[in-house]
Design an enzyme around this catalytic site. Structure first.
Site, PDB file in Angstrom:
ATOM      1  CG  ASP A 103       2.304   0.649   5.820  1.00  0.00           C
ATOM      2  OD1 ASP A 103       1.960   0.517   7.007  1.00  0.00           O
ATOM      3  OD2 ASP A 103       1.493   0.618   4.867  1.00  0.00           O
ATOM      4  CB  ILE A 104       1.604  -2.672   1.532  1.00  0.00           C
ATOM      5  CG1 ILE A 104       1.601  -3.215   0.121  1.00  0.00           C
ATOM      6  CG2 ILE A 104       0.201  -2.474   2.065  1.00  0.00           C
ATOM      7  CD1 ILE A 104       1.097  -4.645   0.011  1.00  0.00           C
ATOM      8  CG  ASN A 140      -2.831   3.354  14.762  1.00  0.00           C
ATOM      9  OD1 ASN A 140      -2.783   4.466  15.291  1.00  0.00           O
ATOM     10  ND2 ASN A 140      -2.512   3.162  13.493  1.00  0.00           N
ATOM     11  CG  HIS A 190       2.278   2.700  12.079  1.00  0.00           C
ATOM     12  ND1 HIS A 190       1.858   2.490  10.785  1.00  0.00           N
ATOM     13  CD2 HIS A 190       1.360   2.104  12.869  1.00  0.00           C
ATOM     14  CE1 HIS A 190       0.721   1.800  10.801  1.00  0.00           C
ATOM     15  NE2 HIS A 190       0.400   1.559  12.053  1.00  0.00           N
ATOM     16  CG  HIS A 243       1.808  -2.869  13.533  1.00  0.00           C
ATOM     17  ND1 HIS A 243       0.681  -3.632  13.774  1.00  0.00           N
ATOM     18  CD2 HIS A 243       1.364  -1.750  12.909  1.00  0.00           C
ATOM     19  CE1 HIS A 243      -0.384  -3.001  13.316  1.00  0.00           C
ATOM     20  NE2 HIS A 243      -0.004  -1.851  12.799  1.00  0.00           N
ATOM     21  N   GLY A 271      -7.799   3.064  14.748  1.00  0.00           N
ATOM     22  CA  GLY A 271      -7.274   2.845  13.398  1.00  0.00           C
ATOM     23  C   GLY A 271      -6.487   1.563  13.232  1.00  0.00           C
ATOM     24  CD  GLN A 272      -4.341  -3.190  16.630  1.00  0.00           C
ATOM     25  OE1 GLN A 272      -4.877  -2.822  17.682  1.00  0.00           O
ATOM     26  NE2 GLN A 272      -3.468  -4.193  16.581  1.00  0.00           N
TER      27      GLN A 272
HETATM   28  P1  AMP Z   1      -2.639  -0.439  11.626  1.00  0.00           P
HETATM   29  O1  AMP Z   1      -3.766   0.161  10.835  1.00  0.00           O
HETATM   30  O2  AMP Z   1      -2.069   0.436  12.693  1.00  0.00           O
HETATM   31  O3  AMP Z   1      -3.051  -1.807  12.165  1.00  0.00           O
HETATM   32  O4  AMP Z   1      -1.453  -0.660  10.611  1.00  0.00           O
HETATM   33  C1  AMP Z   1      -1.445  -1.699   9.692  1.00  0.00           C
HETATM   34  C2  AMP Z   1      -0.543  -1.276   8.578  1.00  0.00           C
HETATM   35  O5  AMP Z   1      -0.203  -2.424   7.820  1.00  0.00           O
HETATM   36  C3  AMP Z   1      -1.177  -0.291   7.594  1.00  0.00           C
HETATM   37  O6  AMP Z   1      -0.408   0.901   7.562  1.00  0.00           O
HETATM   38  C4  AMP Z   1      -1.168  -1.038   6.269  1.00  0.00           C
HETATM   39  O7  AMP Z   1      -0.903  -0.199   5.169  1.00  0.00           O
HETATM   40  C5  AMP Z   1      -0.069  -2.051   6.492  1.00  0.00           C
HETATM   41  N1  AMP Z   1      -0.167  -3.263   5.695  1.00  0.00           N
HETATM   42  C6  AMP Z   1      -1.279  -3.984   5.425  1.00  0.00           C
HETATM   43  N2  AMP Z   1      -0.972  -5.058   4.682  1.00  0.00           N
HETATM   44  C7  AMP Z   1       0.371  -5.010   4.466  1.00  0.00           C
HETATM   45  C8  AMP Z   1       1.290  -5.831   3.760  1.00  0.00           C
HETATM   46  N3  AMP Z   1       0.907  -6.941   3.106  1.00  0.00           N
HETATM   47  N4  AMP Z   1       2.590  -5.473   3.740  1.00  0.00           N
HETATM   48  C9  AMP Z   1       3.004  -4.346   4.384  1.00  0.00           C
HETATM   49  N5  AMP Z   1       2.184  -3.542   5.078  1.00  0.00           N
HETATM   50  C10 AMP Z   1       0.885  -3.854   5.121  1.00  0.00           C
END
Ligand code: AMP
Ligand code: ZN
Length: 114
Positions: free
Chosen positions: A30-31, A87, A102, A100, A93-94
């Site tokens: 995760d970024i 989520n 987590h 995906h 919080g999605q």
């Molecule tokens: P969600 O909020 O459950 O949809 O999770 C999306 C996740 O994607 C969040 O934890 C973000 O930090 C992560 N995210 C967003 N952009 C990127 C990216 N370019 N590379 C890796 N993770 C990312």
């Protein structure tokens, strides 16, 4: 899906740290990690969220959790405990609408979650 961030990452059009991949799933770092280990286990198939999952997706959904468990073990999270979260919907919080899981670990977690 050209406008989907995770499809673009899976297609290697956007860079990401790939932790694992197989024919059905890709796991990336995760970024914005929320814990020392924070991986996202993503199906190669574009499914916006759990809401769109249907009969026939059982094996894929199970596979995502098996991969998460295996990665947790590989990262040494299995003894201390770890959290797997999906989520679903903006209210939960999605933010990326490609399903995906987590995988969070490496610190203590509280319940109920925020
Ligand atoms: P969600 O909020 O459950 O949809 O999770 C999306 C996740 O994607 C969040 O934890 C973000 O930090 C992560 N995210 C967003 N952009 C990127 C990216 N370019 N590379 C890796 N993770 C990312
Ligand atoms: Zn997608």
């Amino acid at each position: 899906m050209d406008d989907c961030l995770f499809c673009r990452i899976i297609d290697r059009k956007i860079p990401a740290k790939i932790a694992y991949e197989d024919e059905r799933a890709v796991a990336i770092e995760d970024i914005h990690p929320q814990s020392p280990t924070h991986l996202l286990v993503i199906p190669r198939q574009h499914l916006p969220s759990l809401l769109e999952a249907k009969n026939g997706d059982e094996a894929l959904l199970g596979h995502l959790f098996l991969v998460a468990g295996q990665l947790a073990q590989k990262r040494g999270l299995d003894l201390k405990g770890y959290r797997t979260v999906i989520n679903t919907g903006a209210g939960a919080g999605q933010t990326v609408f490609h399903l995906h899981v987590h995988l969070l670990g490496g610190r203590a977690f509280h319940w109920p979650p925020g």
